[in-house]
Every structure is written in C-alpha cells, then in structure tokens.
Design an enzyme around this catalytic site. Structure first.
Site, short mmCIF file in Angstrom:
data_model
loop_
_atom_site.label_atom_id
_atom_site.label_comp_id
_atom_site.label_asym_id
_atom_site.label_seq_id
_atom_site.Cartn_x
_atom_site.Cartn_y
_atom_site.Cartn_z
N LYS A 40 2.86 -4.97 3.37
CA LYS A 40 2.43 -6.11 4.17
C LYS A 40 2.68 -7.42 3.44
O LYS A 40 2.71 -7.47 2.21
CB LYS A 40 0.95 -5.97 4.50
CG LYS A 40 0.60 -4.68 5.24
CD LYS A 40 -0.89 -4.57 5.48
CE LYS A 40 -1.66 -4.22 4.23
NZ LYS A 40 -1.38 -2.88 3.72
N ASP B 99 -6.66 -2.35 -4.79
CA ASP B 99 -6.83 -2.69 -3.38
C ASP B 99 -8.31 -2.75 -3.00
O ASP B 99 -8.74 -3.64 -2.25
CB ASP B 99 -6.09 -1.68 -2.49
CG ASP B 99 -6.46 -0.23 -2.78
OD1 ASP B 99 -6.92 0.07 -3.91
OD2 ASP B 99 -6.28 0.63 -1.89
N THR C 87 1.36 3.28 2.49
CA THR C 87 2.08 3.48 3.74
C THR C 87 2.72 2.19 4.23
O THR C 87 3.89 2.19 4.63
CB THR C 87 1.12 3.99 4.83
OG1 THR C 87 0.53 5.22 4.38
CG2 THR C 87 1.88 4.24 6.13
N GLY D 182 0.82 -1.21 0.00
CA GLY D 182 0.00 0.00 0.00
C GLY D 182 0.85 1.25 0.00
O GLY D 182 2.08 1.20 -0.10
#
Length: 231
Positions: free
Chosen positions: A13, A93, A10, A8
C-alpha cells in the site's frame, strides 16, 4: 508531498499526504524498481516513509535514498510503552497501529483489530501501554485452508451479508468464516470491556470493510500512525 509505504504480507500500500491531509491511497503492483520508480514520478515528493514487514530489495532502497529524503520506520521510533509484553516480538505494523490509536484516541483504552492476512488484536491502555493481543488466521486464510485441506470443499467467495446458519455448502463455508470471525471479534471485545472502561474499538485493515455495518472501521488508521512517527 509526503509518500508513505506500508508493505504487508499480502498488500503493498501507499499514501500521499499534503502536510497532514491524506490526498491519495492505492496499491503498488509489486516490489520492483519499475513499479516504485513509476509511482514516485507522479508527484513532487519531499519525503518518503517506509514501514515494511517484508524484505525490500536493496536496489529499491538505493534508488529511493539517491533521489529522496527517506526514513525507514523502525521499532525504536515508537513511543508506546511496555511492561509485561515482550516488545522484541511485536511486529512493526502492530506498533504503528498502537501509535495511531494513541494519537487518534488520546486518554482512551483502545482495542485495535486489524483484518489483513492475519487478524491481529491489539489492546492499548489510556496511559500509552501496549497491554497485549492475539493473532488468528485472516478471512482469506480461513477460506483457503478449508478448500486446500479437504478433498471436496470448494473455495468460497466471501460475502458480507452472512448469517450464522447456512443452507447449502457455500453458505455454510461463508458462515464458518464470516460469522465465526464475527463471534471471535465479539468475544475479544467483550473480554477487553470486562477489563477496561472507556474502551474504544476500531477495525482496520484490508478486510475490515466486511464488518463495517457492525463496528467502527477506519481503513486509513495505519497512515495516521506512520504520519505521527515521521513528524
């Protein structure tokens, strides 16, 4: 093991699956070949799936494809339908979250609220159609904006035990961000409930935990969507 990446704006993952069983989740330090190579050396990996809203260096993609079976998830992989919504403008996303809702909550209308860098509201019908949504600033973005665009307001450390009415500057800022977001979320939920019966509301994303006492939170929902698309 199946290794899934969700890169993403930020957070970077990853999740390891043993079949359909989620075994491990975590964060990659940075988008570098060294970090990716170190992570892939920790398990015996049969397949890698990648969802990314950021550019991934070619060296990383080349390394992964040279050593593993790799699938870069694309919008074309999604099964969710569109009629009034311009599908070309919907982020990958959000598509994956829609797929997760269809798999996790079949035959239900779902409002999936993802609290990340931005907050996205995603309304999916029980027939599998993406109805519409909204995007607003995320919690950290709201807090940083007040500090950066004023002369004297500080950057507040957000707290989950918020009230709508602060008694000093810090608690006022926390109320503005946290209670303001809560009222926003509650407003979108009430609006969606006025349109759809049998509405399932689910919060996900890195900041969803702030509201865990108020709503149903599934921090791993994106992994469900990714796994659906690669199987």
């Amino acid at each position: 093991m199946i290794l899934c990446f969700d890169f993403g704006n930020t957070r970077l993952k990853y999740a390891f699956f043993d079949g359909s069983q989620l075994r491990e989740t975590g964060f990659v330090a940075d988008v570098s070949l060294a970090s990716i190579a170190e992570l892939t050396s920790t398990h015996t990996i049969s397949f890698i799936a990648i969802c990314s809203v950021i550019e991934i260096p070619d060296a990383i993609i080349d390394f992964l494809k040279a050593n593993f079976q790799v699938r870069l998830i694309a919008k074309e992989d999604a099964t969710v339908r569109f009629s009034a919504y311009d599908a070309s403008t919907l982020g990958l996303d959000r598509l994956i979250l829609a797929e997760a809702c269809l798999a996790e909550f079949p035959s239900q209308n779902s409002l999936c609220i993802c609290l990340g860098t931005c907050i996205t509201y995603n309304l999916i019908s029980s027939e599998g159609e993406f109805i519409g949504g909204a995007i607003s600033p995320g919690l950290q973005m709201r807090a940083k904006a007040m500090a950066e665009f004023t002369d004297k307001l500080p950057l507040v450390s957000l707290k989950p035990d918020f009230t709508p009415w602060g008694t000093d500057t810090d608690s006022n800022l926390n109320a503005g961000v946290m209670a303001g977001t809560f009222f926003e979320i509650d407003g979108f939920i009430k609006e969606a409930e006025s349109r759809f019966t049998n509405l399932n509301v689910i919060l996900t994303g890195g900041d969803a935990g702030y509201f865990a006492e108020r709503y149903t939170v599934n921090e791993h929902l994106v992994w469900k969507g990714l796994l659906v698309l690669v199987k």
